[in-house]
Design a protein around this motif. Structure first.
Motif, PDB file in Angstrom:
ATOM      1  N   PRO A  35       4.282  29.559  -5.033  1.00 48.60           N
ATOM      2  CA  PRO A  35       3.934  29.056  -3.697  1.00 48.60           C
ATOM      3  C   PRO A  35       4.594  27.704  -3.443  1.00 48.60           C
ATOM      4  O   PRO A  35       5.033  27.027  -4.372  1.00 48.60           O
ATOM      5  CB  PRO A  35       2.407  28.932  -3.755  1.00 48.60           C
ATOM      6  N   GLU A  36       4.662  27.337  -2.184  1.00 49.03           N
ATOM      7  CA  GLU A  36       5.217  26.028  -1.832  1.00 49.03           C
ATOM      8  C   GLU A  36       4.412  24.912  -2.510  1.00 49.03           C
ATOM      9  O   GLU A  36       3.208  25.023  -2.708  1.00 49.03           O
ATOM     10  CB  GLU A  36       5.170  25.835  -0.305  1.00 49.03           C
ATOM     11  N   HIS A  37       5.117  23.846  -2.860  1.00 52.84           N
ATOM     12  CA  HIS A  37       4.498  22.647  -3.439  1.00 52.84           C
ATOM     13  C   HIS A  37       3.918  22.922  -4.835  1.00 52.84           C
ATOM     14  O   HIS A  37       2.982  22.257  -5.283  1.00 52.84           O
ATOM     15  CB  HIS A  37       3.400  22.110  -2.509  1.00 52.84           C
ATOM     16  N   TYR A  38       4.478  23.929  -5.547  1.00 46.77           N
ATOM     17  CA  TYR A  38       4.041  24.227  -6.912  1.00 46.77           C
ATOM     18  C   TYR A  38       4.215  22.993  -7.806  1.00 46.77           C
ATOM     19  O   TYR A  38       5.038  22.120  -7.540  1.00 46.77           O
ATOM     20  CB  TYR A  38       4.850  25.390  -7.484  1.00 46.77           C
ATOM     21  N   HIS A  39       3.444  22.960  -8.867  1.00 54.40           N
ATOM     22  CA  HIS A  39       3.565  21.879  -9.846  1.00 54.40           C
ATOM     23  C   HIS A  39       4.418  22.361 -11.018  1.00 54.40           C
ATOM     24  O   HIS A  39       4.103  23.371 -11.648  1.00 54.40           O
ATOM     25  CB  HIS A  39       2.186  21.449 -10.361  1.00 54.40           C
ATOM     26  N   ALA A  40       5.516  21.659 -11.330  1.00 61.67           N
ATOM     27  CA  ALA A  40       6.388  22.010 -12.452  1.00 61.67           C
ATOM     28  C   ALA A  40       5.951  21.248 -13.702  1.00 61.67           C
ATOM     29  O   ALA A  40       5.666  20.047 -13.652  1.00 61.67           O
ATOM     30  CB  ALA A  40       7.840  21.684 -12.125  1.00 61.67           C
ATOM     31  N   MET A  41       5.922  21.947 -14.826  1.00 61.84           N
ATOM     32  CA  MET A  41       5.421  21.363 -16.069  1.00 61.84           C
ATOM     33  C   MET A  41       6.458  20.457 -16.731  1.00 61.84           C
ATOM     34  O   MET A  41       7.649  20.513 -16.445  1.00 61.84           O
ATOM     35  CB  MET A  41       5.018  22.478 -17.037  1.00 61.84           C
ATOM     36  N   SER A  42       5.963  19.636 -17.668  1.00 60.06           N
ATOM     37  CA  SER A  42       6.801  18.688 -18.407  1.00 60.06           C
ATOM     38  C   SER A  42       6.675  18.971 -19.900  1.00 60.06           C
ATOM     39  O   SER A  42       6.097  19.972 -20.318  1.00 60.06           O
ATOM     40  CB  SER A  42       6.329  17.262 -18.110  1.00 60.06           C
ATOM     41  N   ILE A  43       7.194  18.059 -20.728  1.00 61.43           N
ATOM     42  CA  ILE A  43       7.047  18.198 -22.182  1.00 61.43           C
ATOM     43  C   ILE A  43       5.732  17.593 -22.667  1.00 61.43           C
ATOM     44  O   ILE A  43       5.361  17.761 -23.827  1.00 61.43           O
ATOM     45  CB  ILE A  43       8.216  17.520 -22.935  1.00 61.43           C
TER      46      ILE A  43
END
Length: 361
Positions: A35-43
């Motif tokens: 979906p729009e404005h999804y949260h992308a993960m980090s390390i």
């Protein structure tokens, strides 16, 4: 003696956690689409405020999304999303969207640096003696308490001493999985079968007559037998990296390339199948050592978080080493953060021989 750093969890009694909104969950509109404005993960460890609780994503990977499923956070690649998956949205990381990225859980020491100072980056002039000493102790610990994954380019197969040293590491329990390409396996098996790698003697480096046929003959012979295991048995192979993996039951994943000859039977020709197979090995990794393979190293670095949640709930650090003669490769991985990557600029053949000797093998 080596001792793991203790993980310090966030203090959820702080006001920013108590007053934070719930993380917003939005269904994926289509298979493979977030979906729009999804949260992308980090390390880093990331917590999500859902149902009045702060849930830790127990397994994280860069450039993936957080999905709320079965009362927990599941980290999923975009291509594996299914329509209707509840995806966390929000792009702030300090509780504003019910999302908190914990970047200092292992309390990394930061040195006081002068505004002007020499040799701050890792280069061929850097002294790595302390790195080796720390690595010896880490590997001794991880042999019995963790999972050591090695990411290897073909350079090892071109040198008799490096092949022998790597075999000793495998046979003494310091290798729990190997990620590589067609070239490492091909030239290592060529070394065992014909005593050459790309047609050059693995000890003298002298080119053999018609040596440019050797790696093709090797691939053809393995395919004749149907598998590497049957080739080793039928041709009475008794040395090398792949031989030691087969002998000791150490899994190896060979990710294919458009450049490959052959390739050998177990090589993944589908890049996403290779990616999945690599991730299956990285999921349990606690130490990763990448050597002389820029693309495999970067790929592995992107799928390796800085932490691992153990079965008893303990959060521990993942150690990531990048070893390469190229300063560019080493410093590119170090850009992921000192918590996650340590670079050593050296010839990887010398590196693995030094490791073998330093471990007393």
């Amino acid at each position: 003696m080596f001792e793991l750093k203790k993980y310090v969890a966030p203090d959820f009694a702080e006001e920013k956690f108590r007053t934070a909104p719930e993380a917003k969950l939005v269904p994926a509109p289509f298979d493979g689409v977030a979906p729009e404005h999804y949260h992308a993960m980090s390390i880093f460890p990331e917590y999500f405020h859902i149902g009045g609780r702060w849930l830790l994503a127990e397994e994280s990977r860069m450039d993936c999304v957080a999905v709320y499923e079965a009362d927990k956070i599941v980290v999923r690649e975009f291509r594996l999303l299914k329509k209707g998956d509840l995806v966390v949205t929000g792009r702030t990381e300090n509780c504003e969207d019910g999302i908190f990225m914990h970047t200092d859980g292992f309390r990394e020491e930061t040195e006081q640096k002068d505004a002007f100072a020499f040799r701050q980056n890792r280069s061929r002039e850097t002294a790595f003696s302390r790195d080796y000493d720390e690595l010896y102790e880490l590997l001794k610990y991880e042999r019995d308490h963790g999972k050591i994954v090695w990411v290897m380019g073909p350079a090892f197969a071109f040198d008799a001493d490096a092949r022998r040293a790597m075999s000793k590491l495998i046979e003494n329990g310091y290798v729990h999985a190997v990620l590589a390409g067609n070239a490492l396996a091909t030239h290592d098996l060529e070394g065992a079968y014909l005593k050459t790698a790309l047609g050059q003697d693995i000890y003298t480096q002298k080119s053999m007559p018609n040596g440019h046929y050797n790696h093709l003959d090797l691939i053809n012979r393995v395919k004749f037998h149907g598998s590497i295991k049957k080739f080793i048995e039928s041709e009475h192979i008794d040395n090398g990296i792949i031989y030691s993996c087969e002998k000791c039951g150490v899994p190896y994943v060979l990710g294919g390339s458009i450049r490959d000859d052959g390739p050998l039977p177990p090589v993944y020709g589908n890049v996403y199948e290779a990616q999945d197979a690599m991730r299956n090995q990285i999921r349990g990794a606690t130490t990763v050592i990448s050597m002389a393979t820029m693309l495999h190293t970067i790929a592995t670095g992107n799928m390796t978080p800085s932490y691992r949640v153990l079965p008893d709930g303990t959060v521990r650090q993942i150690y990531f080493y990048c070893v390469d003669v190229s300063e560019f490769v080493v410093n590119k991985l170090a850009d992921r953060g000192s918590l996650s990557a340590r670079g050593i600029v050296t010839n990887v053949q010398d590196f693995v021989v030094n490791l073998q000797k330093g471990l007393g093998l």
